[in-house]
Design a protein around this motif. Structure first.
Motif, short mmCIF file in Angstrom:
data_model
loop_
_atom_site.label_atom_id
_atom_site.label_comp_id
_atom_site.label_asym_id
_atom_site.label_seq_id
_atom_site.Cartn_x
_atom_site.Cartn_y
_atom_site.Cartn_z
N VAL A 131 0.83 -1.20 0.00
CA VAL A 131 0.00 0.00 0.00
C VAL A 131 0.87 1.26 0.00
CG1 VAL A 131 -1.74 1.31 1.28
CG2 VAL A 131 -1.90 -1.18 1.16
N VAL A 132 1.88 1.29 0.87
CA VAL A 132 2.77 2.45 0.96
C VAL A 132 3.52 2.67 -0.35
CG1 VAL A 132 4.84 3.36 2.08
CG2 VAL A 132 3.04 2.30 3.47
N ARG A 133 4.05 1.60 -0.92
CA ARG A 133 4.85 1.73 -2.16
C ARG A 133 4.01 2.31 -3.30
NH1 ARG A 133 4.66 -1.51 -6.18
NH2 ARG A 133 3.90 -3.26 -4.93
N VAL A 134 2.79 1.81 -3.48
CA VAL A 134 1.96 2.29 -4.59
C VAL A 134 1.56 3.75 -4.38
CG1 VAL A 134 -0.18 1.93 -5.88
CG2 VAL A 134 1.15 -0.03 -5.14
N LEU A 135 1.30 4.13 -3.14
CA LEU A 135 1.01 5.54 -2.87
C LEU A 135 2.20 6.42 -3.25
CD1 LEU A 135 -0.77 5.22 0.61
CD2 LEU A 135 -1.82 6.10 -1.48
N ARG A 136 3.39 5.98 -2.90
CA ARG A 136 4.59 6.74 -3.27
C ARG A 136 4.74 6.83 -4.79
NH1 ARG A 136 5.64 9.62 1.09
NH2 ARG A 136 6.52 8.47 2.84
N GLU A 137 4.54 5.70 -5.47
CA GLU A 137 4.69 5.68 -6.92
C GLU A 137 3.67 6.60 -7.60
OE1 GLU A 137 4.29 1.59 -7.95
OE2 GLU A 137 6.36 1.08 -7.37
N ALA A 138 2.51 6.77 -6.97
CA ALA A 138 1.48 7.64 -7.54
C ALA A 138 1.76 9.12 -7.31
CB ALA A 138 0.12 7.27 -6.96
N GLY A 139 2.74 9.43 -6.45
CA GLY A 139 3.10 10.82 -6.22
C GLY A 139 2.67 11.40 -4.89
N VAL A 140 2.28 10.54 -3.93
CA VAL A 140 1.87 11.02 -2.61
C VAL A 140 3.12 11.34 -1.79
CG1 VAL A 140 0.69 10.43 -0.47
CG2 VAL A 140 -0.27 9.70 -2.66
N GLN A 141 3.19 12.56 -1.29
CA GLN A 141 4.38 13.01 -0.56
C GLN A 141 4.34 12.67 0.92
OE1 GLN A 141 2.56 15.05 -2.59
NE2 GLN A 141 3.89 16.34 -3.84
N GLN A 142 3.17 12.78 1.57
CA GLN A 142 3.10 12.52 3.01
C GLN A 142 2.10 11.41 3.29
OE1 GLN A 142 1.59 15.64 5.54
NE2 GLN A 142 2.54 14.80 7.38
N ILE A 143 2.53 10.42 4.06
CA ILE A 143 1.69 9.28 4.40
C ILE A 143 1.62 9.16 5.92
CG2 ILE A 143 1.38 6.78 4.24
CD1 ILE A 143 2.89 6.87 1.59
N VAL A 144 0.40 9.13 6.43
CA VAL A 144 0.16 8.91 7.86
C VAL A 144 -0.46 7.55 8.04
CG1 VAL A 144 -1.17 9.66 9.88
CG2 VAL A 144 -0.12 11.36 8.38
#
Length: 307
Positions: free
Chosen positions: A34-47
């Motif tokens: 989940v974290v990796r795909v969010l990063r690949e999509a361009g999400v800068q901050q993840i909580v």
């Protein structure tokens, strides 16, 4: 534009019988996917909103560059309470926010980007008529959303505010595939593809009779957290009588008390773990952790990663 995401990982997942975020999915765990795909999509901050087994999850993601916020009352509260905690922790500069449970690991990067390109206050994917995850929120509605009671969950809060929900048609079955049961997990592995070797290693201990396993450990953890057997059994979707039956069986086999129930008082009584109960839980979790590490090494040694 700055994008944020809230991953909801506070739940107990009693039906799964295992800690869902750490289940293996290919070379990563469920939550690492989940974290990796969010990063690949361009999400800068993840909580990541934690609850059950907080320390284990934080250790697992210590190198993932995510922020943690803990829902201390995860056993007594609902998912919307975790949503509000996550939104509160996000940087105010995040203009669009993706909300996703930790157990929806197969959403494609392109799907996330399609949602992020929309301009509505609430946007969700629709797969063949079925609404899925994640939900995308415009930051301008967050202050009002955090003021909602949450009695009817996130959907009720959106309806309470009269916010339109924009559906985006996607050809991404991953948006509607989550993990509630072992059967769901098997289906996700099949959908993911590949023939990666995995192993199920469940620790159950006993004397002349096996009496303590994952469910027993979870029950003791929830009693320690909630202070009552009633709240612990409700959090685990277990009957009160079944919880007591489990406790009585453990005490019979162990030959010692593991919980003490105190009746009366202005708060109506409470239950706590004895020193023997605390020892049993800590010993079980320690052995479980070391057993997994050893088993993972043996799996790699004898089978490698794939057939």
């Amino acid at each position: 534009m700055r994008y944020g995401a809230v991953i909801l990982a506070a739940g107990i997942a009693s039906r799964m019988g295992d800690f869902k975020p750490l289940l293996p999915m290919g070379e990563e765990s469920v939550i690492q996917n989940v974290v990796r795909v969010l990063r690949e999509a361009g999400v800068q901050q993840i909580v990541v909103v934690t609850g059950y087994r907080k320390e284990v999850l934080e250790e697992h993601l210590k190198n993932a560059s995510v922020m943690f916020v803990h829902n201390e009352r995860f056993a007594q509260t609902k998912m919307f309470d975790s949503v509000k905690l996550g939104l509160e922790a996000l940087d105010a500069a995040c203009e669009k926010i993706l909300l996703t449970p930790a157990d929806v690991p197969l959403v494609r990067k392109e799907t996330l980007q399609a949602l992020m390109a929309q301009k509505g206050p609430c946007v969700r994917p629709l797969y063949h008529g079925r609404p899925g995850h994640p939900l995308m929120l415009d930051h301008r509605i967050v202050p009002a959303l955090k003021q909602c009671s949450g009695r009817e969950g996130l959907r009720g809060a959106v309806e309470e505010l009269g916010l339109p929900i924009q559906n985006v048609e996607v050809e991404d079955e991953g948006t509607v595939l989550d993990i509630d049961t072992p059967q769901d997990y098997a289906l996700l592995l099949h959908k993911q593809g590949g023939r990666r070797v995995r192993m199920k290693n469940q620790l159950v201990i006993g004397t002349d009779e096996l009496f303590f396993g994952p469910g027993s450990a979870q029950l003791l953890e929830m009693i320690a957290l909630t202070g009552t057997i009633t709240a612990a059994s409700e959090a685990m979707h277990m009957s009160y009588s079944k919880a007591w039956k489990m406790l009585n069986q453990i005490e019979k086999q162990l030959g010692d008390k593991i919980v003490v129930r105190v009746n009366g008082g202005c708060d109506g009584g409470y239950t706590y773990l004895t020193e023997k109960g605390k020892w049993l839980l800590a010993a079980y979790r320690g052995m479980q952790r070391e057993l997994k590490e050893t088993a993972d090494a043996l799996l790699e040694k004898y089978f490698g990663t794939t057939f």
